[in-house]
Motif scaffolding. Structure first.
Motif, PDB file in Angstrom:
ATOM      1  N   ALA A 182       0.770  -1.182   0.082  1.00 48.47           N
ATOM      2  CA  ALA A 182       0.002   0.195  -0.175  1.00 48.47           C
ATOM      3  C   ALA A 182       0.939   1.405   0.006  1.00 48.47           C
ATOM      4  N   PHE A 183       0.499   2.392  -0.832  1.00 49.64           N
ATOM      5  CA  PHE A 183       1.240   3.634  -0.772  1.00 49.64           C
ATOM      6  C   PHE A 183       0.323   4.634   0.019  1.00 49.64           C
ATOM      7  N   GLU A 184       1.029   5.216   0.909  1.00 50.16           N
ATOM      8  CA  GLU A 184       0.239   6.469   1.377  1.00 50.16           C
ATOM      9  C   GLU A 184       0.817   7.698   1.295  1.00 50.16           C
ATOM     10  N   SER A 185      -0.090   8.821   1.387  1.00 45.25           N
ATOM     11  CA  SER A 185       0.191  10.110   1.400  1.00 45.25           C
ATOM     12  C   SER A 185       0.884  10.549   2.824  1.00 45.25           C
ATOM     13  N   GLN A 186       1.292  11.859   2.722  1.00 44.34           N
ATOM     14  CA  GLN A 186       1.823  12.263   3.953  1.00 44.34           C
ATOM     15  C   GLN A 186       0.663  12.240   5.170  1.00 44.34           C
ATOM     16  N   THR A 187      -0.461  12.341   4.902  1.00 44.12           N
ATOM     17  CA  THR A 187      -1.621  12.374   5.785  1.00 44.12           C
ATOM     18  C   THR A 187      -2.143  10.933   6.035  1.00 44.12           C
ATOM     19  N   GLY A 188      -1.472   9.829   5.481  1.00 43.46           N
ATOM     20  CA  GLY A 188      -1.839   8.432   5.771  1.00 43.46           C
ATOM     21  C   GLY A 188      -3.128   8.022   5.127  1.00 43.46           C
ATOM     22  N   ARG A 189      -3.571   8.810   3.799  1.00 46.92           N
ATOM     23  CA  ARG A 189      -4.338   8.323   2.711  1.00 46.92           C
ATOM     24  C   ARG A 189      -4.109   7.675   1.750  1.00 46.92           C
ATOM     25  N   VAL A 190      -4.235   6.463   1.353  1.00 48.88           N
ATOM     26  CA  VAL A 190      -3.893   5.502   0.357  1.00 48.88           C
ATOM     27  C   VAL A 190      -4.117   6.133  -0.995  1.00 48.88           C
ATOM     28  N   ILE A 191      -2.828   6.152  -1.775  1.00 50.30           N
ATOM     29  CA  ILE A 191      -2.976   6.907  -3.005  1.00 50.30           C
ATOM     30  C   ILE A 191      -2.175   5.981  -4.050  1.00 50.30           C
ATOM     31  N   PRO A 192      -2.407   6.022  -5.275  1.00 50.67           N
ATOM     32  CA  PRO A 192      -2.051   5.361  -6.194  1.00 50.67           C
ATOM     33  C   PRO A 192      -0.376   5.538  -6.394  1.00 50.67           C
ATOM     34  N   PHE A 193       0.249   4.491  -7.002  1.00 47.62           N
ATOM     35  CA  PHE A 193       1.453   4.452  -7.218  1.00 47.62           C
ATOM     36  C   PHE A 193       2.120   5.680  -7.843  1.00 47.62           C
ATOM     37  N   THR A 223       3.910  -1.163   3.475  1.00 49.14           N
ATOM     38  CA  THR A 223       3.433   0.060   3.578  1.00 49.14           C
ATOM     39  C   THR A 223       4.387   1.053   3.068  1.00 49.14           C
ATOM     40  N   LEU A 224       4.392   1.941   2.303  1.00 48.54           N
ATOM     41  CA  LEU A 224       5.243   3.051   1.762  1.00 48.54           C
ATOM     42  C   LEU A 224       4.401   4.431   2.054  1.00 48.54           C
ATOM     43  N   LYS A 225       4.950   5.197   3.024  1.00 50.30           N
ATOM     44  CA  LYS A 225       4.418   6.238   3.544  1.00 50.30           C
ATOM     45  C   LYS A 225       5.132   7.288   3.378  1.00 50.30           C
ATOM     46  N   LEU A 226       4.756   8.322   2.642  1.00 44.45           N
ATOM     47  CA  LEU A 226       5.329   9.785   2.575  1.00 44.45           C
ATOM     48  C   LEU A 226       5.395  10.295   3.991  1.00 44.45           C
ATOM     49  N   GLU A 227       6.456  11.083   4.238  1.00 42.07           N
ATOM     50  CA  GLU A 227       6.824  11.707   5.670  1.00 42.07           C
ATOM     51  C   GLU A 227       5.845  13.046   5.515  1.00 42.07           C
ATOM     52  N   SER A 228       5.493  13.465   6.744  1.00 39.49           N
ATOM     53  CA  SER A 228       4.543  14.921   6.708  1.00 39.49           C
ATOM     54  C   SER A 228       5.633  15.885   6.836  1.00 39.49           C
ATOM     55  N   ASP A 229       5.233  17.180   6.682  1.00 40.99           N
ATOM     56  CA  ASP A 229       5.918  18.292   6.690  1.00 40.99           C
ATOM     57  C   ASP A 229       6.598  18.327   8.089  1.00 40.99           C
ATOM     58  N   GLU A 230       5.902  18.223   9.259  1.00 40.45           N
ATOM     59  CA  GLU A 230       6.227  17.939  10.425  1.00 40.45           C
ATOM     60  C   GLU A 230       7.289  17.283  10.722  1.00 40.45           C
TER      61      GLU A 230
END
Length: 254
Positions: free
Chosen positions: A44-55, A79-86
């Protein structure tokens, strides 16, 4: 923009509610292979807010921000998750406070391998002179961005070898080195060496002295002194306490 990929491995999946992706496009398969996700894993790929997004969206955004890889080995999920700005801001602050890595002051791990050109290379063979180590992988945007600076450094200090290590296979590493005009040794399939050197962020740079001891080790992003990309001045400033580098640079510029 800070864009280093932080590879964080965990024994348990952090977000069990995220549904795995069962089928992958060709580009997705290639990417998962690059980051050492086994083919039998659901991903699963996740945005910085934890929302599942397309590859495709994840791939576009990972050039601008770090991402974590969280593996669940029991259920074969990742799970590959983008880091948040914080999180990025905290990482930058931590890097400024203490950029040195745990291996600094310790011997560089012994190795004996062949470069992508088929030439033997080993720690024993490099002893007697300082050298710079670069840990990278082909799909790492910051690794690509720092290549011109490494080339400038190599040209300014020709007596200081640069040796690059990657967990990529030889074919991938060879294509990357050719595209980026590497003119220093590249050693592929070195995931085990990276782990022995405690590398978990790419790109990472190390300065190894003539005795094989790591005198400097840092994530490349932590070497920057301003908001721009890594510069030759940044790299030389980081390495400058080493007298061999200083004298070599002075001789080169006369």
């Amino acid at each position: 923009m800070f864009a280093v990929g932080l590879l964080w491995m965990s024994a348990a999946l952090a977000s069990p509610a995220v549904a795995g992706i069962e089928t992958h496009s060709a580009s997705e398969v290639a990417f998962l292979k690059q980051v050492a996700i086994p083919p039998e894993y659901s991903v699963a790929f996740e945005s910085q807010t934890g929302r599942v997004i397309p590859f495709a969206q994840f791939q576009a955004e990972m050039a601008l921000r770090p991402f974590n890889i969280i593996k669940g080995t029991v259920h074969h999920r990742a799970t590959l998750k983008l880091e948040s700005d914080e999180a990025i801001a905290r990482s930058k602050q931590a890097a400024r406070r203490a950029s040195a890595l745990p291996i600094q002051g310790q011997p560089f791990p012994a190795f004996h391998a062949s470069t992508i050109d088929g030439k033997p290379i080993s720690l024993a063979g490099l002893r007697g002179k300082p050298f710079v180590v670069n840990f990278f992988f082909a799909l790492c945007a910051p690794c690509i961005a720092e290549t011109p600076v490494l080339s400038q450094f190599h040209a300014a200090h020709p007596r200081i070898p640069v040796v690059a290590f990657t967990f990529d296979d030889a074919k991938t590493a060879r294509e990357f080195a050719r595209a980026q005009h590497f003119n220093w040794p590249v050693v592929a399939d070195q995931d085990a060496l990276a782990k022995d050197a405690r590398v978990d962020v790419y790109p990472t740079l190390m300065l190894v002295n003539a005795e094989g001891v790591v005198t400097k080790a840092a994530h490349s992003d932590s070497l920057r002194t301003n908001a721009g990309p890594l510069s030759l001045a940044d790299l030389e400033r980081w390495a400058s306490p080493d007298s061999s580098l200083t004298s070599d640079a002075a001789g080169q510029r006369r």
